[in-house]
Design an enzyme around this catalytic site. Structure first.
Site, short mmCIF file in Angstrom:
data_model
loop_
_atom_site.label_atom_id
_atom_site.label_comp_id
_atom_site.label_asym_id
_atom_site.label_seq_id
_atom_site.Cartn_x
_atom_site.Cartn_y
_atom_site.Cartn_z
N GLU A 426 8.28 4.48 3.55
CA GLU A 426 8.93 5.73 3.10
C GLU A 426 9.07 6.44 4.38
OE1 GLU A 426 6.43 7.15 -0.25
OE2 GLU A 426 6.87 5.75 -1.29
N GLU A 534 5.83 -1.63 -3.16
CA GLU A 534 4.75 -0.57 -3.64
C GLU A 534 5.01 -0.35 -5.04
OE1 GLU A 534 3.49 2.58 -0.80
OE2 GLU A 534 2.99 3.60 -2.48
C1 GAL Z 1 3.71 6.33 -2.10
C2 GAL Z 1 3.26 6.31 -0.71
C3 GAL Z 1 1.62 5.90 -0.75
C4 GAL Z 1 1.10 6.78 -1.72
C5 GAL Z 1 1.74 6.67 -2.89
C6 GAL Z 1 0.98 7.47 -4.12
O1 GAL Z 1 4.97 7.10 -2.08
O2 GAL Z 1 3.78 5.23 -0.07
O3 GAL Z 1 1.51 6.14 0.67
O4 GAL Z 1 1.35 8.15 -1.22
O5 GAL Z 1 3.16 7.08 -3.08
O6 GAL Z 1 1.55 7.30 -5.18
#
Ligand code: GAL
Length: 840
Positions: A426, A534
């Protein structure tokens, strides 16, 4: 044989003077340098470079052994500059010193000190001489001590500076939190991380390898050497070998290229993680001067835009989870047994992959993934040039990214478990302009996924933007160092105008969340394989249930509005998630139904310290885990198990059965290998259910009466499995259960002891919060307590812990002695519990 013997003699010499510790590190020639350090936590103006002087009197400093994290020993406070996003634990500056004497036998050797990682800004001094500062807290680094060492006593000092915070979006820990090693080598040797066992093609018939070895001569004479590289199987049999002459001028490094074939190799896979050892021997005038071992495994990887991922020619969904590096109550301290436990729990659930989010992992994680059969996405950075928090790595990125990226790939590229590299998570360079650094840490964590305007995307017609060029640079660097694995990035802008995608440099399209965009991937990125880097970000507190379970709680509503719910909890039915995420079942459906989706990395396998979204203080650890911070599975664990473990019959009935008389309770069951589940309350059937289309659970709404609730799963009328929950009466006793009955007497191994508050029939009291007092006698010591609650402000280093929803955890470490470890748990008004574990 002679060669192996001389290698052994070298290692034995080191063992002798390092006090007999027999562990070897990521480098097979290193010996532990963890024991016998002095430590002080220092604040300005007490922080002084005089601490690095060999003459400084450190007798008043604390004695400790590494690895060490001073933050986890501290108290939670809203005022700690890390904020709740960083775990609300202290930062500061810490100094470490160690006094050591080299044996005469080391005369003429080159002596290196290797740090697996220190968070952060670690400055290392030897005998008062400044060797350098390594800013990135997750990088492994090394120094040559040779020119500064003297006969008699030497002093190494390390200043670790984690004062300027926030510098991380999660808990970082503070100090030398990974292992430290010493290497004593002949001037002619294989360099650190000096081999690359490149797998040019792997089939069941043959593994074609090119072994690239960096041989170094730090001496001042011309040397004619010979490098013999052998591949040794798990039974110790040499299955391939090649020898090459090497001519070395003084102070030079030569790369030796040796092709090798391993006929009919035993392939590495998640089910059979077969490992080979590549042994590199350097001979000068018939004497072996260095012997270096590289553990590796042979496997083929395929990434296909339509069919997904294949390992050794067999299609395999990547069933992954993201992991941060902390180990709950141990903080950032690296411990092999703690990581092995996490991986065991995840493997038992059916996970076959982890993502080292969002930084270079400890070497132990990779070694364990190799030997246990877990695939890895190895990740470099959470930010590039644009910062996410005021003092983060962005300020070091311009000077350090090449070195940090190179060191990561060179250190890790022989691990068979690593299947892909991620060059960032990100990063804000996805957009033309995007800022998070003006926000608080909590806000920065939230805003990252809330969408960016189209005007921030790359222009299709325009030449490459600076951000796209940077992406290309990082991806090209990675491929240059390792042409055998693809490069991806965890993006949170799914549109093709994302500057990272527009670079064309990513081999795999990876984005986080944005489930609505999955279906367009084949159209938006024709011919490109796709992984959900993710996913999910569901929110759950173990043992807490918000009804009705068919209402969805999307928390927080907006990133810029403070969120509050008096429960400070999130529902363990799969009905609570962040707005950018989805339920566990929701994303699972996409992954299962689409071959082109290679798999996912669920955010997260375990809860971690920091980022307690959606809450603020006093919440201080995450709600995202499938497993809580103490290692106790939440209910969704069994949803994954039911989908990812077809080899295991699964039936999990929840919630607990302690409610108010007459209250309407939603009862859920996850199951597999069966057509239906029938529910019985006190022996009476409440009906059999089959899952609704697209659902992975069955449910009933049941008016509560105390007693016994039982589920039976059946396939074609034949019973497959039963699960039962019973109404618990008053707390009666503490029950202790050890995860292992025997641990190693090596001074490091851990035993995890679960304490449960039970009634007089042994049922767990599901909302009990009795305080438990632990005592440990014999060959073990208490190194941490926890209960998995994200809002407990009790210290992790204590003899006491309140139960949270019926459970607490004690972590016991062996003291280095053999013998029994007797653990007792007392709680006011309850019968005590005990358990004995052997240390052998
Ligand atoms: C994502 C990020 C993670 C964590 C997650 C929580 O955007 O990559 O590190 O913050 O959100 O939902």
């Amino acid at each position: 044989m002679r060669n192996i013997l001389s290698g052994l003699i070298l290692i034995c010499l080191c063992l002798l003077w390092c006090g007999g510790c027999s562990r070897t590190g990521a480098d097979s020639r290193s010996v532990s340098f963890d024991k016998g350090w002095k430590f002080t936590l220092s604040t300005q103006p007490g922080d002084s470079t005089s601490f690095s002087s060999p003459d400084f009197d450190d007798s008043s400093w604390r004695d400790l052994d590494l690895p060490h994290d001073w933050a986890i020993e501290g108290s939670f406070s809203e005022d700690n500059p890390s904020g709740t996003g960083g775990g609300a634990l202290p930062g500061g500056v810490g100094w470490y010193r160690k006094t050591f004497t080299l044996p005469a036998s080391m005369k003429g050797k080159c002596i290196y000190v290797d740090f697996d990682g220190a968070y952060m800004n670690a400055t290392v001094y030897i005998n008062g001489h400044d060797l350098g500062t390594r800013p990135y807290g997750y990088a492994s680094f090394s120094y040559d001590l040779t020119p500064w060492l003297k006969p008699g006593e030497n002093v190494i000092a390390v200043r670790v500076d984690n004062a300027e915070q926030p510098n991380s979006r999660w808990y970082s820990g503070c100090g030398i939190y990974r292992h430290v090693w010493l290497r004593a080598l002949d001037p002619v040797h294989v360099a650190q991380w000096g081999t690359f066992v490149r797998q040019d093609s792997v089939t069941p018939d043959n593994a074609r390898l090119t072994v690239l070895t960096n041989v170094e001569n730090t001496g001042d004479k011309d040397v004619k050497a010979e490098l013999t590289t052998s591949v040794v199987d798990a039974d110790g049999k040499v299955v391939a070998s090649v020898a090459s002459p090497v001519e070395l001028s003084p102070k030079c490094k030569v790369e030796v290229v040796q092709p090798l074939d391993v006929v009919s190799p035993s392939l590495w896979s998640v089910k059979t993680p077969y490992l080979y050892t590549v042994v590199s021997e350097v001979n000068v005038d018939g004497v072996t001067v260095d012997c270096y071992e590289t553990k590796t495994g042979f496997r083929s990887l395929e990434f296909d835009a339509e069919k997904g991922f294949s390992l050794n020619g067999e299609r395999l969904k990547i069933n992954g989870v993201c992991l941060h590096h902390d180990a709950g109550a141990l903080g950032a301290v690296v411990n092999r047994a703690a990581i092995a436990r996490q991986l065991r729990i995840l493997k038992e659930m059916g996970a076959n992959a982890v993502r080292s989010s969002h930084n270079p992992p400890a070497p132990e994680l990779l070694e364990l993934c190799d030997s246990m059969g877990m695939m890895v996405m190895d990740e470099t950075f959470d930010m590039w040039r644009k910062k996410k928090t005021s003092h983060d790595y962005a300020r070091y990125f311009p000077e350090w990214h090449e070195r940090d990226l190179t060191d990561l790939v060179v250190r890790d590229r022989n691990h068979p478990s690593i299947i892909m590299w991620s060059i960032g998570n990100e990063v804000l360079e996805q957009w033309s302009d995007a800022q998070a650094d003006t926000l608080s840490l909590a806000e920065a964590n939230l805003i990252l996924n809330f969408g960016h305007g189209k005007d921030m995307l790359a222009d299709k017609e325009a030449p490459m933007s600076v951000n796209s060029l940077l992406t290309k640079k990082l991806a090209d660097m990675t491929r240059e160092l390792d042409p055998t694995r693809p490069v991806t990035a965890g993006c949170n802008e799914p549109a093709p105008g994302n500057h990272l995608f527009r670079s064309g440099a990513l081999d795999i399209i990876g984005f986080n969340y944005h489930d609505d965009w999955f279906k367009d991937v084949p159209k938006n990125f024709p011919g490109k394989p796709f992984i959900i880097t993710e996913s999910v970000s569901a929110l759950q507190t173990r043992g807490y249930y918000r009804m009705p379970s068919d209402s969805m709680y999307v928390w927080p509503e907006r990133w810029d509005k403070p969120f509050y719910d008096e429960s400070f909890a999130c529902s363990s039915y799969d009905n609570c998630h962040v707005p950018w995420g989805n339920t566990h079942e929701g994303t699972m459906r996409h992954v299962e139904d689409n071959d082109f989706i290679m798999g996912q990395f669920v955010w997260t396998g375990f809860d971690y310290l920091g980022e307690p979204t959606p809450y603020g203080w006093p919440a201080r650890s995450s709600y995202f885990g499938i497993v809580d911070l103490a290692g106790f599975p939440k209910d969704s664990y069994y949803m994954y198990q039911s989908r990812w473990r077809p080899d295991l019959d699964v039936l999990h009935l929840f919630p607990h059965w302690n409610w108010k008389e007459g209250q309407e309770i939603d009862v859920w069951a996850y199951f597999n290998n069966a057509d239906e589940v029938e529910l019985y309350l006190n022996g009476e059937s409440l009906g059999a259910k089959r899952p609704e289309e697209g659902s992975y659970h069955v449910s009933w709404r049941v008016p509560f009466v105390p007693g016994e609730l039982e589920a039976v799963s059946r396939k074609s009328g034949r019973e497959v499995k039963r699960d039962v929950v019973r109404t618990a009466s008053e707390p009666y006793a503490v029950r202790l259960t050890a995860d292992r009955s025997e641990i190693n007497a090596d001074g490091e191994d851990l035993c995890y002891i679960t304490a449960e508050i039970v009634d007089n029939k042994g049922n767990v009291c599901p909302v009990a919060d009795n305080e438990i007092e632990f005592s440990v006698e014999g060959a073990g010591k208490n190194v941490g307590v926890d209960n998995g609650s994200p809002v407990s402000l009790e210290p992790f280093k204590s003899d006491k812990r309140k139960a949270f929803n019926g459970k607490a955890l004690l972590i016991v470490q062996n003291t280095g002695k053999r013998g029994d470890i007797k653990v007792t748990a007392k709680s006011a008004g309850l019968k005590s519990g005990d358990v004995t574990v052997a240390a052998r």
